[in-house]
Each structure stands twice: as C-alpha cells, then as structure tokens.
Design a protein around this motif. Structure first.
Motif, short mmCIF file in Angstrom:
data_model
loop_
_atom_site.label_atom_id
_atom_site.label_comp_id
_atom_site.label_asym_id
_atom_site.label_seq_id
_atom_site.Cartn_x
_atom_site.Cartn_y
_atom_site.Cartn_z
N CYS A 7 0.80 -1.22 0.00
CA CYS A 7 0.00 0.00 0.00
C CYS A 7 0.84 1.27 0.00
O CYS A 7 0.30 2.36 -0.21
CB CYS A 7 -0.93 0.01 1.21
SG CYS A 7 -2.13 -1.31 1.19
N ASP A 8 2.13 1.16 0.22
CA ASP A 8 3.00 2.33 0.27
C ASP A 8 3.14 2.93 -1.13
O ASP A 8 2.98 2.25 -2.14
CB ASP A 8 4.37 1.93 0.81
CG ASP A 8 5.01 3.03 1.62
OD1 ASP A 8 4.43 4.12 1.68
OD2 ASP A 8 6.09 2.80 2.19
N THR A 9 3.49 4.21 -1.20
CA THR A 9 3.61 4.89 -2.49
C THR A 9 4.80 4.36 -3.28
O THR A 9 5.74 3.79 -2.72
CB THR A 9 3.78 6.41 -2.30
OG1 THR A 9 4.96 6.65 -1.54
CG2 THR A 9 2.58 7.00 -1.59
N LYS A 10 4.79 4.56 -4.58
CA LYS A 10 5.87 4.07 -5.44
C LYS A 10 7.18 4.79 -5.15
O LYS A 10 8.24 4.20 -5.29
CB LYS A 10 5.49 4.26 -6.91
CG LYS A 10 4.39 3.31 -7.36
CD LYS A 10 4.08 3.48 -8.83
CE LYS A 10 2.99 2.51 -9.22
NZ LYS A 10 2.64 2.63 -10.63
N LEU A 20 -7.14 -2.12 1.37
CA LEU A 20 -8.45 -2.76 1.35
C LEU A 20 -9.15 -2.72 2.70
O LEU A 20 -10.38 -2.69 2.78
CB LEU A 20 -8.32 -4.20 0.86
CG LEU A 20 -7.84 -4.34 -0.59
CD1 LEU A 20 -7.71 -5.80 -0.95
CD2 LEU A 20 -8.75 -3.63 -1.55
N ARG A 21 -8.40 -2.71 3.77
CA ARG A 21 -9.01 -2.61 5.10
C ARG A 21 -9.67 -1.25 5.29
O ARG A 21 -10.79 -1.16 5.80
CB ARG A 21 -7.97 -2.84 6.19
CG ARG A 21 -8.57 -2.88 7.57
CD ARG A 21 -7.56 -3.29 8.56
NE ARG A 21 -6.98 -4.55 8.10
CZ ARG A 21 -6.74 -5.60 8.88
NH1 ARG A 21 -7.00 -5.51 10.14
NH2 ARG A 21 -6.24 -6.70 8.40
N ALA A 26 -14.54 2.18 5.10
CA ALA A 26 -15.25 3.29 4.46
C ALA A 26 -16.62 2.83 3.96
O ALA A 26 -17.61 3.55 4.10
CB ALA A 26 -14.43 3.87 3.32
N ASN A 27 -16.69 1.64 3.39
CA ASN A 27 -17.97 1.12 2.93
C ASN A 27 -18.91 0.82 4.09
O ASN A 27 -20.12 1.03 4.00
CB ASN A 27 -17.77 -0.14 2.07
CG ASN A 27 -17.36 0.22 0.67
OD1 ASN A 27 -18.04 0.98 0.01
ND2 ASN A 27 -16.25 -0.31 0.23
N CYS A 28 -18.37 0.31 5.18
CA CYS A 28 -19.20 0.06 6.37
C CYS A 28 -19.74 1.35 6.94
O CYS A 28 -20.91 1.43 7.34
CB CYS A 28 -18.40 -0.70 7.43
SG CYS A 28 -18.12 -2.42 7.00
N PRO A 78 -20.12 -6.91 10.82
CA PRO A 78 -18.96 -6.09 10.43
C PRO A 78 -19.25 -4.60 10.43
O PRO A 78 -18.37 -3.79 10.74
CB PRO A 78 -18.62 -6.59 9.02
CG PRO A 78 -19.79 -7.34 8.56
CD PRO A 78 -20.53 -7.82 9.75
N ILE A 79 -20.49 -4.24 10.11
CA ILE A 79 -20.84 -2.81 10.12
C ILE A 79 -20.79 -2.26 11.54
O ILE A 79 -20.23 -1.19 11.78
CB ILE A 79 -22.22 -2.60 9.48
CG1 ILE A 79 -22.18 -3.00 8.00
CG2 ILE A 79 -22.68 -1.17 9.63
CD1 ILE A 79 -23.52 -3.06 7.33
N LEU A 80 -21.37 -2.99 12.48
CA LEU A 80 -21.37 -2.54 13.87
C LEU A 80 -19.95 -2.53 14.45
O LEU A 80 -19.58 -1.58 15.15
CB LEU A 80 -22.27 -3.42 14.73
CG LEU A 80 -22.42 -2.97 16.17
CD1 LEU A 80 -23.16 -1.64 16.24
CD2 LEU A 80 -23.14 -4.00 16.99
#
Length: 186
Positions: A7-10, A20-21, A26-28, A78-80
């Motif tokens: 996930c670190d920048t190039k 993804l976590r 964010a979606n939850c 997972p939302i809670l």
C-alpha cells in the motif's frame, strides 16, 4: 510481502495499491449513514427484522450488549464492529442527531422520516440543554411518547450530556451522499 509495503507509495518503494481494510471500513461507514439517517425504510426493515429497539439504540446506547443476537447477523456484525471502532473518535457526549423515541421503541415502520431528533426537541438555555415543552414541539406527541422522551432526556443528560458541535466524521456521515466512500477513505 507485507500489506504495508504493497500500500506504500511508489516513491517509497511500494506498489501503491489501495488499502483494502480502509476501503472496507469506508464502505461500512457508508452503510452506517443509512442507520443514522433512518431514511431508507426498506433496507432498515430488511436488516432490522429482529431488532428489539431502534437503530440508534444499537449505534449509541450499546443495545448490542443487551441484544446478543444483533451481532449474529452476517451483514450487521462487520458494520457494527467498524462503527464501534470509529465511534471512540467522536465525543463521548450524545450527539444531537440521535432520535430518543426511535431508540426506545424501534417502530421504524410507523414514523419513517418523521422522527424528531434531539436537535429538534431541545433548546439551549445558558450552557445547558432543556427539553422543549410538548406544546413547543412541531410534531405533536401524545402524553405517553412525550413522557418517554422526557425520561430518556433526563437519563441522557445526567449520564452523558450533549455535544456542542459535530465532529468531522459526523459531518461526513450526516452530509451529502456524493462520494461518501471517498470521503471516509481519506
């Protein structure tokens, strides 16, 4: 390979992949927006078919500790859990978007979007909030629902108190639906 490296920048030697976590969180939180707003009635009734209280009871008043089956639902768990993880960044006092009568009764079928929030029910006198009289409230309640609101207000005021201003997370969750996941992801 560690996820942090991916996930670190190039520029720092990573592959610049999305986290993804954080995307899941964010979606939850975008889903929690429906629980807070109480507007999408079909979704709320489908998810809350076996709720023993209102959605705000589970979001703010720890109703999931009393009703253990709430977390056994494969969508709600997972939302809670995500909400509880980010809730601690909010003020410990009760926000004004809470609907006290919905938290007590949980009758989302009857009222729909007509639930009055604390910001509609309270007036500020000096430094403290006071509950408006029954005649001052725009939506006319019978004596019994007003009495329930009054009891909830007294217990909330003594136990927690009320927030003065909204946090950044609350501004995002109570704001527009546009790019909500992007705002939460950032």
């Amino acid at each position: 390979i560690k996820m942090k490296v991916l996930c670190d920048t190039k520029e720092r030697g990573g592959l610049d992949l999305p986290n993804l976590r954080l995307y899941h969180d964010a979606n939850c939180l975008a889903w929690v927006k429906d629980w807070i707003g109480l507007k999408n009635q079909k979704l709320l009734q489908l998810e809350g078919f076996n709720n023993r209280g209102g959605w705000h009871k589970y979001l703010w008043f720890d109703g999931h500790k009393v009703h253990k089956d709430f977390k056994h639902h494969y969508v709600r768990r997972p939302i809670l859990n995500t909400w509880l993880k980010y809730k601690r960044f909010l003020d410990s006092k009760i926000p004004l978007w809470i609907t006290p009568l919905e938290a007590i009764t949980g009758d989302t079928k009857e009222k729909g979007e007509d639930w009055l929030k604390y910001k509609d029910l309270l007036k500020k006198e000096g430094t403290e909030y006071q509950l408006k009289r029954r005649e001052e409230i725009s939506y006319k309640y019978d004596w019994w629902p007003y009495r329930q609101i009054q009891d909830k207000f007294i217990s909330d005021k003594n136990k927690y108190g009320f927030t003065e201003k909204e946090s950044e997370l609350e501004k995002i969750l109570l704001g527009e639906d546009q790019k909500l996941v992007s705002k939460c992801y950032e």
